[in-house]
Design a protein around this motif. Structure first.
Motif, PDB file in Angstrom:
ATOM      1  N   MET A 119     -11.810 -17.246 -17.960  1.00  0.00           N
ATOM      2  CA  MET A 119     -11.500 -15.529 -17.813  1.00  0.00           C
ATOM      3  C   MET A 119     -12.955 -15.316 -17.037  1.00  0.00           C
ATOM      4  N   LYS A 120     -13.262 -15.474 -17.760  1.00  0.00           N
ATOM      5  CA  LYS A 120     -15.534 -14.966 -17.190  1.00  0.00           C
ATOM      6  C   LYS A 120     -15.886 -15.752 -15.693  1.00  0.00           C
ATOM      7  N   GLN A 121     -14.929 -16.715 -15.471  1.00  0.00           N
ATOM      8  CA  GLN A 121     -15.193 -17.379 -14.266  1.00  0.00           C
ATOM      9  C   GLN A 121     -14.275 -16.357 -12.779  1.00  0.00           C
ATOM     10  N   CYS A 122     -13.510 -15.104 -13.325  1.00  0.00           N
ATOM     11  CA  CYS A 122     -12.550 -14.723 -12.245  1.00  0.00           C
ATOM     12  C   CYS A 122     -12.712 -13.440 -12.409  1.00  0.00           C
ATOM     13  N   ARG A 123     -12.225 -12.839 -11.212  1.00  0.00           N
ATOM     14  CA  ARG A 123     -12.480 -11.468 -11.051  1.00  0.00           C
ATOM     15  C   ARG A 123     -11.792 -11.323  -9.681  1.00  0.00           C
ATOM     16  N   HIS A 124     -10.633 -11.052  -9.426  1.00  0.00           N
ATOM     17  CA  HIS A 124      -9.452 -10.496  -8.389  1.00  0.00           C
ATOM     18  C   HIS A 124      -7.906 -10.173  -8.606  1.00  0.00           C
ATOM     19  N   PRO A 125      -8.124  -9.593  -7.809  1.00  0.00           N
ATOM     20  CA  PRO A 125      -6.581  -8.352  -7.531  1.00  0.00           C
ATOM     21  C   PRO A 125      -5.258  -8.742  -8.534  1.00  0.00           C
ATOM     22  N   ASN A 126      -5.552 -10.208  -8.269  1.00  0.00           N
ATOM     23  CA  ASN A 126      -4.111 -10.615  -8.689  1.00  0.00           C
ATOM     24  C   ASN A 126      -4.209 -11.467  -9.828  1.00  0.00           C
ATOM     25  N   LEU A 127      -5.130 -11.901 -10.430  1.00  0.00           N
ATOM     26  CA  LEU A 127      -5.560 -11.801 -11.844  1.00  0.00           C
ATOM     27  C   LEU A 127      -5.373 -10.918 -13.564  1.00  0.00           C
ATOM     28  N   ALA A 128      -5.206 -11.286 -14.295  1.00  0.00           N
ATOM     29  CA  ALA A 128      -5.661 -10.701 -15.304  1.00  0.00           C
ATOM     30  C   ALA A 128      -6.662 -10.505 -15.577  1.00  0.00           C
ATOM     31  N   GLN A 129      -7.426  -9.584 -16.129  1.00  0.00           N
ATOM     32  CA  GLN A 129      -8.651  -8.995 -16.313  1.00  0.00           C
ATOM     33  C   GLN A 129      -8.615  -9.304 -17.818  1.00  0.00           C
ATOM     34  N   LEU A 130     -10.402  -9.898 -17.414  1.00  0.00           N
ATOM     35  CA  LEU A 130     -11.069  -9.842 -18.833  1.00  0.00           C
ATOM     36  C   LEU A 130     -11.727  -9.293 -19.096  1.00  0.00           C
ATOM     37  N   PHE A 131     -12.085  -7.338 -19.816  1.00  0.00           N
ATOM     38  CA  PHE A 131     -12.858  -6.711 -19.675  1.00  0.00           C
ATOM     39  C   PHE A 131     -13.853  -7.098 -21.382  1.00  0.00           C
ATOM     40  N   GLU A 132     -14.180  -7.589 -22.378  1.00  0.00           N
ATOM     41  CA  GLU A 132     -14.845  -7.550 -23.382  1.00  0.00           C
ATOM     42  C   GLU A 132     -13.970  -8.463 -24.351  1.00  0.00           C
ATOM     43  N   VAL A 133     -14.488  -9.625 -25.396  1.00  0.00           N
ATOM     44  CA  VAL A 133     -14.872 -10.243 -26.402  1.00  0.00           C
ATOM     45  C   VAL A 133     -15.030  -9.951 -27.896  1.00  0.00           C
ATOM     46  N   ILE A 134     -14.157  -9.943 -28.437  1.00  0.00           N
ATOM     47  CA  ILE A 134     -14.862  -8.822 -30.216  1.00  0.00           C
ATOM     48  C   ILE A 134     -14.787 -10.238 -30.869  1.00  0.00           C
ATOM     49  N   ASP A 135     -16.006 -11.072 -31.123  1.00  0.00           N
ATOM     50  CA  ASP A 135     -16.301 -12.011 -31.856  1.00  0.00           C
ATOM     51  C   ASP A 135     -17.173 -11.637 -32.966  1.00  0.00           C
ATOM     52  N   ASP A 136     -16.886 -11.101 -34.364  1.00  0.00           N
ATOM     53  CA  ASP A 136     -17.775 -11.033 -35.747  1.00  0.00           C
ATOM     54  C   ASP A 136     -17.301 -12.329 -36.337  1.00  0.00           C
ATOM     55  N   PRO A 137     -18.420 -13.225 -36.594  1.00  0.00           N
ATOM     56  CA  PRO A 137     -18.150 -14.226 -37.115  1.00  0.00           C
ATOM     57  C   PRO A 137     -17.667 -14.147 -39.289  1.00  0.00           C
ATOM     58  N   ARG A 138     -18.399 -12.990 -39.624  1.00  0.00           N
ATOM     59  CA  ARG A 138     -17.159 -12.332 -40.258  1.00  0.00           C
ATOM     60  C   ARG A 138     -15.910 -12.298 -40.475  1.00  0.00           C
ATOM     61  N   GLU A 139     -15.818 -11.967 -39.222  1.00  0.00           N
ATOM     62  CA  GLU A 139     -13.518 -11.584 -39.310  1.00  0.00           C
ATOM     63  C   GLU A 139     -12.921 -13.625 -39.119  1.00  0.00           C
ATOM     64  N   ASP A 140     -12.010 -13.637 -39.045  1.00  0.00           N
ATOM     65  CA  ASP A 140     -10.723 -14.460 -38.707  1.00  0.00           C
ATOM     66  C   ASP A 140     -10.148 -14.705 -37.728  1.00  0.00           C
ATOM     67  N   LYS A 141     -10.446 -13.675 -37.206  1.00  0.00           N
ATOM     68  CA  LYS A 141      -9.907 -13.637 -35.959  1.00  0.00           C
ATOM     69  C   LYS A 141     -10.704 -13.219 -34.663  1.00  0.00           C
ATOM     70  N   ILE A 142     -10.769 -13.402 -33.567  1.00  0.00           N
ATOM     71  CA  ILE A 142     -11.379 -13.007 -32.166  1.00  0.00           C
ATOM     72  C   ILE A 142     -10.464 -12.285 -31.508  1.00  0.00           C
ATOM     73  N   TYR A 143     -11.177 -11.077 -31.542  1.00  0.00           N
ATOM     74  CA  TYR A 143     -10.304 -10.181 -30.075  1.00  0.00           C
ATOM     75  C   TYR A 143     -10.502 -10.029 -28.852  1.00  0.00           C
ATOM     76  N   ILE A 144      -9.365 -10.163 -27.719  1.00  0.00           N
ATOM     77  CA  ILE A 144      -9.492 -10.546 -26.260  1.00  0.00           C
ATOM     78  C   ILE A 144      -9.105  -9.426 -25.822  1.00  0.00           C
ATOM     79  N   ILE A 145     -10.777  -8.791 -25.250  1.00  0.00           N
ATOM     80  CA  ILE A 145      -9.535  -6.974 -24.375  1.00  0.00           C
ATOM     81  C   ILE A 145      -9.596  -7.431 -23.184  1.00  0.00           C
ATOM     82  N   MET A 146      -8.394  -7.536 -22.406  1.00  0.00           N
ATOM     83  CA  MET A 146      -7.598  -7.580 -21.179  1.00  0.00           C
ATOM     84  C   MET A 146      -6.977  -6.225 -20.098  1.00  0.00           C
ATOM     85  N   GLU A 147      -7.179  -6.602 -19.091  1.00  0.00           N
ATOM     86  CA  GLU A 147      -6.266  -5.541 -18.557  1.00  0.00           C
ATOM     87  C   GLU A 147      -4.781  -5.648 -19.035  1.00  0.00           C
ATOM     88  N   TYR A 148      -4.728  -4.322 -19.254  1.00  0.00           N
ATOM     89  CA  TYR A 148      -2.568  -4.201 -19.233  1.00  0.00           C
ATOM     90  C   TYR A 148      -1.839  -4.524 -18.302  1.00  0.00           C
TER      91      TYR A 148
END
Length: 455
Positions: A119-148
């Motif tokens: 998703m970091k490689q892709c930026r196009h009107p017909n592809l879902a867009q990635l905004f941010e990644v929350i990757d806290d090593p203290r957490e057991d989960k990764i949060y991927i923030i994308m276009e709704y």
């Protein structure tokens, strides 16, 4: 100002793919704040609301970004590992002799990192867009923030009746959107690997369809140079996308290409298999023009290339037209593995057959090989034939799919549309400007009748 982006290219079956070593600048946040009293509701600046989906590795929630005018975003929540990962890691550690304890390549966390890298490689009107990644090593989960994308997936069949829900005009508009988004991915050296109707999603007003779910997508990296210091590719990225990963049978079985589901056939290689079952509610033509043919299985597996996406898009096209998949093995056997093998055998050896009618508007197909070359059915079935070629070298590339008369029908200025939807028409340095102008041009070069993808 956008930085200069130096790209490397690789060639597969005569097609040039571009790998960009400088992905778009997507913020990766290494800390997670959850205010007391709102631990389940707020993640940093994001207000989490109801769950709107569940994917292969996690759940997706509608959220709002309080730092950007409360814009709606989708947050995919993925656990770093699951019980299966632990079993795989134990098995791998047992088999290793060098003491290495690296995670298995198909672990959940590495799957997430592959999806983010794509998703970091892709930026196009017909592809879902990635905004941010929350990757806290203290957490057991990764949060991927994308276009709704609120319009929901493309609905294409009438439930148990298995009859097409979309008109030919609607199907054509959906196909146009997917083709240009997928062509962009291929130009960037990325294979989606899971093209199917449920991964095609409408925007809010159904004016556009976007391609989603890059969880099993693959970046086809250029060959490694002899000297490691001369390699433009990050070593971690090479570890995430090994060439051997392409031969794995991952994806949705009914949409996999023959070269993906290929198996060694010890017979005389001319064996036949019973034709596909008639689809529930479907109407196979009884005309002589619809006689099924069979194909031999190659002695050696054909190469895995971006052509696998063309096959999957062809199967998707078939689904939108007829309301069911083209290959349907007998369901008499309750053994899942047996049925899956029979499906793969059909995909490799059996021809597809159209129904008597296609689309919700019930256009007569005229059999497997319609004779009237001036008819719309001829253009549609000829395109399907080119997309569903068993041998990847014979399959039509996307650059030609988009030039098919059926796809270009209703486009006000075909030459202008083709120019503005070709990803290599703009240099990498001007890509940002190209995307903005293309988004406008997509609409401007279509006739008023085609400005809505949904109706």
């Amino acid at each position: 100002m956008m930085r200069k982006r130096s790209a490397s290219t690789a060639t597969y079956l005569g097609r040039t793919l571009e790998y960009d070593p400088n992905p778009y600048d997507i913020p990766v946040t290494c800390y997670l704040e959850r205010p007391s009293g709102q631990r389940k509701k707020k993640l940093n600046q994001y207000l989490r609301e109801e769950r709107v989906g569940k994917g292969r590795h996690g759940e997706v929630y509608l959220s709002h970004d309080t730092l950007h005018e409360h814009r709606a975003v989708a947050i995919k929540v993925v656990k770093r590992s699951n019980p299966k990962d632990k079993i795989k890691l134990l098995r791998r550690n047992y088999q290793q002799t060098d003491g290495s304890t690296k995670q298995a390549l198909n672990s959940t966390e590495n799957s997430v990192r592959r999806e983010v890298a794509v998703m970091k490689q892709c930026r196009h009107p017909n592809l879902a867009q990635l905004f941010e990644v929350i990757d806290d090593p203290r957490e057991d989960k990764i949060y991927i923030i994308m276009e709704y994308i609120p319009g929901g997936p493309v609905e294409w069949t009438h439930g148990e009746d298995h009859l097409p829900l979309l008109t030919l005009a609607q199907t054509r508009r959906i196909m146009r959107d997917v083709i240009v988004g997928l062509e962009y991915m291929h130009a960037k050296g990325i294979v989606h690997r899971d093209i199917k109707p449920s991964n095609l999603v409408y925007t809010a007003n159904r004016s556009c369809v976007k391609l989603i779910d890059f969880g099993i997508s693959h970046i086809m990296l250029p060959p490694a140079p002899k000297k490691e210091k001369d390699d433009p590719v990050d070593p971690e990225l090479r570890a995430l996308f090994p060439v051997t990963d392409l031969t794995r049978r991952i994806g949705t079985p009914s949409f996999l290409a023959p070269e993906v589901v290929w198996f060694h056939d010890d017979s005389d290689n001319t064996s036949t298999v019973s034709p596909c079952d008639s689809p529930p509610g479907g109407s196979r033509s009884a005309s002589s023009a619809n006689v099924s043919t069979t194909f031999p299985i190659p002695k050696v597996r054909p190469p895995i290339t971006p052509a696998i996406d063309v096959w999957s898009l062809g199967v998707t096209f078939f689904c939108l037209l007829f309301g069911h998949t083209p290959f349907n093995p007998s369901s008499d056997n309750d053994n899942v593995h047996h049925n899956e093998f029979m499906l793969y055998h059909l995909i490799c050896t059996q021809d597809w057959l159209p129904d008597d009618y296609m689309g919700a508007d019930r256009l007569w197909t005229g059999g497997r090989h319609p004779q009237d070359q001036s008819s719309e059915a001829y253009a549609v079935l000829h395109l399907l034939d080119e997309m569903l070629q068993k041998a990847p070298k014979d399959r039509i590339p996307l650059s030609q799919v988009k030039r098919n008369p059926f796809i270009l029908q209703d486009v006000l200025d075909p030459k202008e549309w083709l120019r503005y939807t070709t990803p290599l028409a703009a240099s990498p340095e001007n890509l940002s400007g190209f995307i903005k102008s293309a988004a406008r041009k997509f609409v401007n070069v279509l006739s008023p009748k085609t400005k809505g993808s949904g109706s």
